[in-house]
Design a protein around this motif. Structure first.
Motif: not given
Length: 411
Positions: A196-207, A220-226, A253-258, A260-264
């Motif tokens: 929801q956060i990165i969909n509302n504002d692509p400029e927000v970085q989520v770690d 897989n979870r993010f792709v399933a959600r999208h 995948i293209d949407w996610l690349r655009e 600022k989501l980082r998964v550790y």
């Protein structure tokens, strides 16, 4: 520069308790030996930061300070009164160096990514010139006066009803703790929150720090959600996806690349998580950064305290860093079994597992649970502590195979 770095290390070695009260980032040191020494000290409990223990912690690194070096530095005579100014100067030198490197990189390759890095480096450098806090309210009063006559966005947007209860969204310095029993869906909810956060504002970085799953499972979870494609299908995409679904996955995948989501999935220690948050939050603009930790109970603390004390340290450190960098942090936690033995299954603050300090340190505490055993798709988020908003319940419909939480509309 090395003289400044050496002085900071010497003061910390002579007064190890300062490590807990002085916000020093190991990455500010240009000398790797000093960087590793700070990391070693931060990994130890205050009472355990003897020269011998620090030296033993450094044994895992190559080319480090010797025991004699540490002893000599500790015995150097420096005034501890200079530590705050020294750390401030150290941070500024590091930020200036990063800014100069960003300029050089942009000159070699004047593209969008390099321009963004240059902008972030400049923003970080500006923050080092912030005036020392004297306790005056003038700036806060000016800000309130401005907001009374100007509509200023508040916080980072997520789910609409959740934002309303948080008085506008996830705000800086917030520690939001979400608790649940196993298999209720706290990871799935946090994925939806990040989405929801990165969909509302692509400029927000989520770690996103995941201590249970790997990057492939999280993707897989993010792709399933999208895409609304079952996450089960994504486990065997070559066999189970239609050509149309493959196209949808590629678009996701293209949407996610655009974004600022980082998964550790390899950062398991408190010191490692804090280091990444410091580095990335320091470069972020206001309302453009969120960290999510899934979950507190799996975070490793490198000391020998009782586990409830370690969990207390985790929540305190997360709250401190949220305050320091004025960013929201979302931490998931597991609830104890007491909730299952009660007739009323609604979780209570006393059900938080392992440490009561989680409740104390958090601005907001919310619980996920399934109120109706006959309809497991209904999930409630119950907010039971909220310093700057309201308490209440939000009903969601959870589509499990799509990893999708949908806020139910008011009748």
């Amino acid at each position: 520069m090395n003289e400044l770095e050496e002085r900071v290390i010497a003061i910390l070695l002579s007064k190890p308790e300062l490590v807990d009260s002085v916000a020093v980032n190991p990455n500010w040191f240009s000398d790797p030996r000093y960087k590793d020494t700070v990391e070693a000290m931060q990994s130890l409990d205050s009472a355990e930061r003897t020269i011998l223990n620090v030296y033993n912690e450094l044994d895992k690194y190559e080319g480090q300070l010797s025991y004699k070096d540490l002893m000599n530095m500790r015995d150097e005579v420096f005034s501890t009164a200079s530590i705050m100014n020294d750390v401030k100067a150290l941070r500024k030198v590091s930020a200036q160096k990063a800014f100069e490197e960003a300029i050089a990189l942009y000159q070699l390759s004047p593209k969008k990514e390099e321009l963004n890095q240059l902008s972030a480096a400049l923003e970080n450098l500006k923050k080092t010139d912030e005036v020392e806090d004297k306790g005056y309210l003038d700036e806060a009063i000016d800000d309130l006066n401005y907001r009374m006559y100007n509509d200023v966005p508040v916080g980072i947007k997520s789910f609409p009803k959740l934002d309303d209860m948080l008085a506008g969204g996830l705000y800086g310095s917030m520690l939001l703790t979400i608790g649940a029993r196993p298999s209720v869906g706290k990871t799935a909810y946090s994925v939806n929150l990040a989405y929801q956060i990165i969909n509302n504002d692509p400029e927000v970085q989520v770690d996103y720090f995941t201590l249970e799953m790997n990057k492939r499972e999280m993707l897989n979870r993010f792709v399933a959600r999208h895409t609304n494609i079952s996450s089960a299908k994504l486990k065997q995409p070559a066999q189970r996806l239609t050509s149309y679904e493959i196209g949808a996955v590629n678009s996701a995948i293209d949407w996610l690349r655009e974004r600022k989501l980082r998964v550790y999935d390899q950062v398991l220690t408190l010191s490692g998580i804090l280091s990444i948050i410091r580095e990335n939050a320091s470069k972020s603009k206001e309302n453009k950064y969120v960290a999510i930790i899934d979950y507190i109970g799996l975070v490793k603390v490198e000391n020998r305290r009782e586990r409830w004390e370690q969990v207390g340290q985790i929540s305190r450190e997360l709250k401190i860093i949220a305050n320091e960098y004025n960013v929201p942090i979302v931490a998931l936690t597991q609830l104890n079994r007491n909730v299952e033995s009660r007739q009323d299954k609604t979780p209570q603050l006393s059900d938080i597992r392992e440490s009561g300090s989680i409740e104390q340190d958090s601005n907001v505490v919310a619980f996920l649970h399934k109120p109706n055993p006959d309809n497991p798709a209904i999930v409630q988020l119950t907010i039971q502590k909220n310093r700057e908003g309201s308490l209440g319940v939000i009903d969601y419909y959870f589509e499990g195979k799509y990893m999708n939480f949908v806020e139910e509309k008011d009748e």
